[in-house]
Design a protein around this motif. Structure first.
Motif, mmCIF file in Angstrom:
data_model
loop_
_atom_site.group_PDB
_atom_site.id
_atom_site.type_symbol
_atom_site.label_atom_id
_atom_site.label_comp_id
_atom_site.label_asym_id
_atom_site.label_seq_id
_atom_site.Cartn_x
_atom_site.Cartn_y
_atom_site.Cartn_z
ATOM 1 N N GLY A 117 0.798 -1.218 0.000
ATOM 2 C CA GLY A 117 0.000 0.000 0.000
ATOM 3 C C GLY A 117 0.831 1.268 0.000
ATOM 4 N N GLY A 118 2.022 1.232 -0.592
ATOM 5 C CA GLY A 118 2.884 2.404 -0.636
ATOM 6 C C GLY A 118 3.938 2.436 0.456
ATOM 7 N N GLN A 119 3.839 1.569 1.466
ATOM 8 C CA GLN A 119 4.828 1.474 2.528
ATOM 9 C C GLN A 119 5.827 0.364 2.184
ATOM 10 O OE1 GLN A 119 5.007 3.444 5.272
ATOM 11 N NE2 GLN A 119 3.233 4.618 4.610
ATOM 12 N N ARG B 125 9.954 -4.172 -6.352
ATOM 13 C CA ARG B 125 9.502 -4.725 -5.069
ATOM 14 C C ARG B 125 8.201 -5.497 -5.272
ATOM 15 N NH1 ARG B 125 10.127 0.910 -3.745
ATOM 16 N NH2 ARG B 125 12.164 1.342 -2.801
ATOM 17 N N TYR B 126 8.015 -6.563 -4.493
ATOM 18 C CA TYR B 126 6.758 -7.299 -4.543
ATOM 19 C C TYR B 126 5.649 -6.423 -3.981
ATOM 20 C CZ TYR B 126 9.765 -11.272 -5.463
ATOM 21 O OH TYR B 126 10.695 -12.118 -6.019
ATOM 22 N N PHE B 127 4.551 -6.332 -4.715
ATOM 23 C CA PHE B 127 3.494 -5.374 -4.377
ATOM 24 C C PHE B 127 2.270 -6.072 -3.805
ATOM 25 C CE2 PHE B 127 -0.316 -2.914 -5.437
ATOM 26 C CZ PHE B 127 -0.025 -1.753 -4.746
ATOM 27 N N LEU B 128 1.776 -5.523 -2.684
ATOM 28 C CA LEU B 128 0.532 -5.989 -2.058
ATOM 29 C C LEU B 128 -0.372 -4.782 -1.863
ATOM 30 C CD1 LEU B 128 2.119 -8.317 0.636
ATOM 31 C CD2 LEU B 128 0.699 -9.084 -1.265
ATOM 32 N N ASP B 129 -1.543 -4.840 -2.402
ATOM 33 C CA ASP B 129 -2.483 -3.717 -2.319
ATOM 34 C C ASP B 129 -3.311 -3.829 -1.038
ATOM 35 O OD1 ASP B 129 -3.893 -1.458 -2.906
ATOM 36 O OD2 ASP B 129 -5.212 -2.401 -4.383
ATOM 37 N N ARG B 130 -2.612 -3.646 0.102
ATOM 38 C CA ARG B 130 -3.270 -3.719 1.402
ATOM 39 C C ARG B 130 -2.858 -2.518 2.248
ATOM 40 N NH1 ARG B 130 -7.565 -6.527 1.174
ATOM 41 N NH2 ARG B 130 -7.586 -6.538 3.456
ATOM 42 N N ASP B 131 -3.344 -2.467 3.479
ATOM 43 C CA ASP B 131 -3.056 -1.355 4.384
ATOM 44 C C ASP B 131 -1.587 -1.400 4.812
ATOM 45 O OD1 ASP B 131 -2.804 0.296 6.767
ATOM 46 O OD2 ASP B 131 -4.993 0.326 6.830
ATOM 47 N N GLY B 132 -0.805 -0.441 4.330
ATOM 48 C CA GLY B 132 0.620 -0.439 4.634
ATOM 49 C C GLY B 132 0.926 -0.169 6.089
ATOM 50 N N PHE B 133 0.094 0.628 6.767
ATOM 51 C CA PHE B 133 0.325 0.941 8.176
ATOM 52 C C PHE B 133 0.118 -0.301 9.042
ATOM 53 C CE2 PHE B 133 -1.547 2.073 12.289
ATOM 54 C CZ PHE B 133 -0.510 2.795 12.844
ATOM 55 N N LEU B 134 -0.937 -1.049 8.810
ATOM 56 C CA LEU B 134 -1.240 -2.203 9.649
ATOM 57 C C LEU B 134 -0.359 -3.414 9.330
ATOM 58 C CD1 LEU B 134 -5.147 -2.024 9.738
ATOM 59 C CD2 LEU B 134 -3.532 -1.358 11.524
ATOM 60 N N PRO C 72 4.075 8.755 9.344
ATOM 61 C CA PRO C 72 3.449 7.433 9.439
ATOM 62 C C PRO C 72 3.878 6.586 10.628
ATOM 63 C CG PRO C 72 5.165 7.419 7.774
ATOM 64 C CD PRO C 72 5.034 8.848 8.231
ATOM 65 N N ASP C 73 5.016 6.858 11.217
ATOM 66 C CA ASP C 73 5.555 5.972 12.253
ATOM 67 C C ASP C 73 5.491 6.573 13.646
ATOM 68 O OD1 ASP C 73 6.296 4.010 10.349
ATOM 69 O OD2 ASP C 73 8.040 5.224 9.819
ATOM 70 N N ARG C 74 4.646 7.535 13.857
ATOM 71 C CA ARG C 74 4.560 8.205 15.150
ATOM 72 C C ARG C 74 3.898 7.286 16.179
ATOM 73 N NH1 ARG C 74 7.220 12.385 17.154
ATOM 74 N NH2 ARG C 74 7.062 13.304 15.075
ATOM 75 N N PRO C 75 4.565 6.979 17.304
ATOM 76 C CA PRO C 75 3.968 6.127 18.343
ATOM 77 C C PRO C 75 2.722 6.781 18.949
ATOM 78 C CG PRO C 75 6.346 6.331 18.641
ATOM 79 C CD PRO C 75 5.956 7.352 17.619
#
Length: 291
Positions: free
Chosen positions: A29-31, A67-76, A226-229
């Motif tokens: 998902g872009g991540q 890169r291998y691509f997966l169209d899913r939620d990159g954050f999760l 994106p990586d803020r705790p």
């Protein structure tokens, strides 16, 4: 640029003889994620196990950099990857995305992870943990005792703890959230018909990360930070919509109220003719609080 499997060379191949490299780059998902092949195939019969053990590299989708691509939620996906590394589930203290993470676990066919994230299982685990940690000084009660009297007492304790936990979940954290936007509007002869009145380019969100995610959920754009705790603060989030009233409604629905606001503005003519309309550009901030 990500290297192809051939470019990695034989020294980087998985020792099991897999056609995939030992180190694999993913675009989810872009991540971008970099992990080991053995991590991706840690759970047999999962989607990733099927992709990286039953298929050839040429059969999988890739992005423009290989890169291998997966169209899913990159954050999760970071939590999916963490689970695959040691098969343990560790989430932040405040994590409002549990239902979405369960959906991701179901997509990746991680049945044990999905089961752990189900509401009934989470509630049962929480109750059992609280019972086992109860004060032993009062105590004659222990988890797993078989007598009927103790069983009834344990049942009453479980009910009381469940009720107390429900109340604690309903209690919300206090804090502040600041909403800001830069807008423009016209003052002049065409003010009544000007289609650009109070044009809002972007609504920004400043405050504690966990509060921002609680209030705005999927409508919060975290791409700039994106990586803020969850316990940290940010001033780089913004909303995916441009309606101030929608932001105010979301804050009000979860118990926030406005405590302060401020505005600054500058004026400019649309041309050198002073008879032409004036365009005002303003920056506004609204401070919301939940006690």
């Amino acid at each position: 640029m990500a290297m192809t499997d051939t470019e990695w060379g034989s020294s980087n191949r998985d020792e099991s003889g897999s056609p995939f490299s030992e180190i694999i780059e993913l675009n989810v998902g872009g991540q971008v994620y970099v992990t080991r092949h053995i991590t991706l195939v840690a759970v047999p019969d999962s989607l990733l196990w099927t992709m990286f053990s039953k298929k050839a590299p040429k059969d999988l989708a890739r992005d423009g950099k290989g890169r291998y691509f997966l169209d899913r939620d990159g954050f999760l996906f970071r939590y999916i990857l963490d689970y695959l590394r040691d098969l343990n589930l560790v989430l932040p203290d405040y994590f409002p995305e549990k239902s979405r993470l369960q959906r991701e676990a179901e997509f990746f066919q991680l049945r044990d992870l999905s089961k752990r994230l189900s509401p009934s299982m989470s509630k049962e685990n929480s109750i059992n943990e609280e019972i086992c940690q109860s004060d032993t000084e009062e105590g004659a009660l222990q988890c797993g005792t078989g007598s009927s009297g103790v069983g009834m007492e344990t049942l009453r304790m479980m009910t009381a703890m469940s009720s107390a936990r429900s109340q604690s979940l309903e209690s919300r954290k206090s804090g502040y959230i600041t909403i800001g936007y830069r807008g423009s509007y016209t003052i002049g002869r065409d003010i009544q018909t000007d289609a650009k009145f109070r044009r809002v380019a972007r609504i920004t969100v400043c405050g504690k990360t966990s509060l921002a995610k609680e209030v705005f959920g999927d409508t919060l754009n975290e791409s700039r930070d994106p990586d803020r705790p969850p316990e940290r603060y940010t001033s780089r989030y913004y909303l995916k919509f441009n309606f101030l009233e929608q932001a105010f409604d979301k804050l009000t629905e979860v118990g926030f109220h406005m405590v302060a606001c401020s505005s600054t503005g500058t004026c400019a003519y649309t041309s050198n003719d002073p008879n032409e309309d004036k365009i005002w550009t303003s920056y506004n901030e609204y401070v919301f609080c939940r006690d």
